[in-house]
Scaffold this active site. Structure first.
Site, PDB file in Angstrom:
ATOM      1  N   GLY A 121       0.798  -1.224   0.000  1.00  0.00           N
ATOM      2  CA  GLY A 121       0.000   0.000   0.000  1.00  0.00           C
ATOM      3  C   GLY A 121       0.828   1.271   0.000  1.00  0.00           C
ATOM      4  O   GLY A 121       0.353   2.319   0.426  1.00  0.00           O
ATOM      5  N   ASP A 171      -2.330   8.328  -5.836  1.00  0.00           N
ATOM      6  CA  ASP A 171      -0.976   7.761  -5.765  1.00  0.00           C
ATOM      7  C   ASP A 171      -0.048   8.404  -6.793  1.00  0.00           C
ATOM      8  O   ASP A 171       1.102   8.733  -6.498  1.00  0.00           O
ATOM      9  CB  ASP A 171      -1.007   6.247  -6.022  1.00  0.00           C
ATOM     10  CG  ASP A 171      -1.946   5.526  -5.075  1.00  0.00           C
ATOM     11  OD1 ASP A 171      -2.355   6.142  -4.069  1.00  0.00           O
ATOM     12  OD2 ASP A 171      -2.282   4.365  -5.345  1.00  0.00           O
TER      13      ASP A 171
HETATM   14  C1  GLA Z   1      -5.201   2.766  -3.778  1.00  0.00           C
HETATM   15  C2  GLA Z   1      -5.585   3.535  -5.026  1.00  0.00           C
HETATM   16  C3  GLA Z   1      -5.788   5.028  -4.712  1.00  0.00           C
HETATM   17  C4  GLA Z   1      -6.740   5.216  -3.528  1.00  0.00           C
HETATM   18  C5  GLA Z   1      -6.337   4.317  -2.362  1.00  0.00           C
HETATM   19  C6  GLA Z   1      -7.344   4.333  -1.242  1.00  0.00           C
HETATM   20  O1  GLA Z   1      -3.943   3.192  -3.329  1.00  0.00           O
HETATM   21  O2  GLA Z   1      -4.594   3.400  -6.013  1.00  0.00           O
HETATM   22  O3  GLA Z   1      -6.263   5.694  -5.861  1.00  0.00           O
HETATM   23  O4  GLA Z   1      -8.068   4.991  -3.910  1.00  0.00           O
HETATM   24  O5  GLA Z   1      -6.165   2.965  -2.750  1.00  0.00           O
HETATM   25  O6  GLA Z   1      -7.407   5.581  -0.635  1.00  0.00           O
END
Ligand code: GLA
Length: 373
Positions: A121, A171
């Site tokens: 993440g 992101d």
């Molecule tokens: C992932 C996605 C982002 C966002 C997050 C949750 O990282 O790529 O665009 O939606 O999850 O906040």
């Protein structure tokens, strides 16, 4: 003597350009970006580095140092899925989307080295996409076509169209525009943005729960569909347009009500933080965000809850929460300045005593401390 090969070892001559882009950790504003809402990520010290040259041949070649494997594909096509080098599919998708911008993308040799943790993440894929686009911008002298915002947009399209995740733009914007010393307050509808200082006297701690995010892609796309259904039922273009929590309570379906409650309250938390608050206030917002993601959005898992709980109990921690899409992976805490390493060591010991296999990612600890022993 290092045994890691270089660009020259793999491709026989030197690259023309180098570029890098960081991973990111999201401090507040989770699952709000695809609802046109607000986010507050910052960059992490770990980054992905790309070296690139035109090879004058008929195929693009991508070598990922972490996998020790080169994948080839014809320019303008997707790389075949290859477990031996999963980076190649992101690179080929990014190059296809860059060509959609009107860039003449030739056959390339590309060498990728990354220390962004994968699958926890922290946006290793966004870092890869943005680093490839930065290298391409320099190689093709395409500064006018590819400014930093455009890079984020092209990178997001690569992820949606070629990697099959209907992600928002957080992101890629964070990787392209954020730094490690401040947070990027971003309105994902207008892309209006501002760098805001981290609360005085605080530092960011990121830890991996050690739980693999197995359901992340299917669960993510399902949450997104639920939000779209909630917005439709409330008669608004996106949940961003719901200002008051009282409106959410009108939703008859309990699942949609919970999802919308998270998104609307999370947007309010980001706006409060960005308006300026001290470390204690920011920490309180992070704790509330975690509770909302756990109870209403239902994207946490028990081990992550436990790690967050251990962090929240530390006297030197202002607040803690899961970060990223969820279903395992990383957690983030706001600590008293300079306390992050001590907090990480103490929490890793307690987490390990309960059977958890965590590690500190920001700041990184020496190997023995990271085992929790
Ligand atoms: C992932 C996605 C982002 C966002 C997050 C949750 O990282 O790529 O665009 O939606 O999850 O906040």
């Amino acid at each position: 003597m290092s045994t890691t090969p270089t660009f020259q070892d793999v491709f026989g001559s030197r690259p023309e350009v180098y570029a890098r882009a960081p991973g990111r950790v999201n401090l507040l504003g989770e699952h709000t970006d695809y609802n046109d809402g607000f986010v507050l990520p910052c960059a992490i010290p770990q980054s992905t580095r790309v070296a690139m040259r035109r090879n004058g041949g008929g195929a693009t070649r991508v070598h990922a140092a972490a996998y020790g494997r080169t994948v080839e594909f014809a320019p303008g096509t997707d790389a075949a899925e290859d477990e031996g080098n999963p980076f190649a599919l992101y690179v080929s998708g990014t190059l296809i989307e860059a060509a959609q911008e009107g860039l003449q993308v030739p056959a390339l040799d590309i060498f990728v080295v990354s220390d962004v943790p994968i699958g926890v993440g922290l946006s290793s894929s966004a870092a890869l996409e943005v680093a490839v686009l930065r290298a391409l911008r320099e190689l093709l002298e395409a500064q006018e076509q590819l400014d930093d915002v455009r890079i984020a947009q092209v990178a997001q399209r690569a992820e949606v169209e070629h990697a099959g995740v209907r992600c928002g733009i957080m992101d890629q914007m964070a990787s392209s525009l954020a730094d490690t010393r401040s947070a990027l307050f971003l309105d994902t509808r207008t892309l209006r943005r501002q760098l805001v200082a981290l609360p005085e006297g605080s530092s960011v701690l990121v830890m991996d729960s050690g739980v693999a995010r197995s359901l992340a892609t299917s669960g993510y796309n399902q949450r997104r569909a639920e939000c779209e259904a909630a917005a439709a039922a409330l008669g608004v273009p996106a949940l961003r347009d719901v200002e008051y929590l009282s409106a959410v309570e009108q939703l008859a379906d309990e699942t949609l009500r919970k999802r919308a409650r998270h998104v609307v309250s999370e947007n309010q938390r980001v706006l409060s933080a960005a308006a300026g608050c001290d470390a204690a206030g920011f920490g309180t917002l992070m704790n509330a965000s975690h509770a909302s993601l756990r109870d209403d959005y239902e994207v946490s898992v028990p081990e992550v809850d436990r790690l967050v709980d251990l962090l929240q109990r530390q006297p030197a921690v202002w607040g803690a929460r899961m970060t990223g899409a969820g279903w395992g992976g990383a957690v983030v805490a706001l600590c008293h300045q300079d306390a992050a390493e001590d907090v990480a060591r103490a929490v890793l010991r307690e987490y390990a005593a309960g059977g958890g296999k965590g590690r500190a990612l920001v700041p990184e600890l020496a190997q023995d401390a990271n085992s929790g022993g």
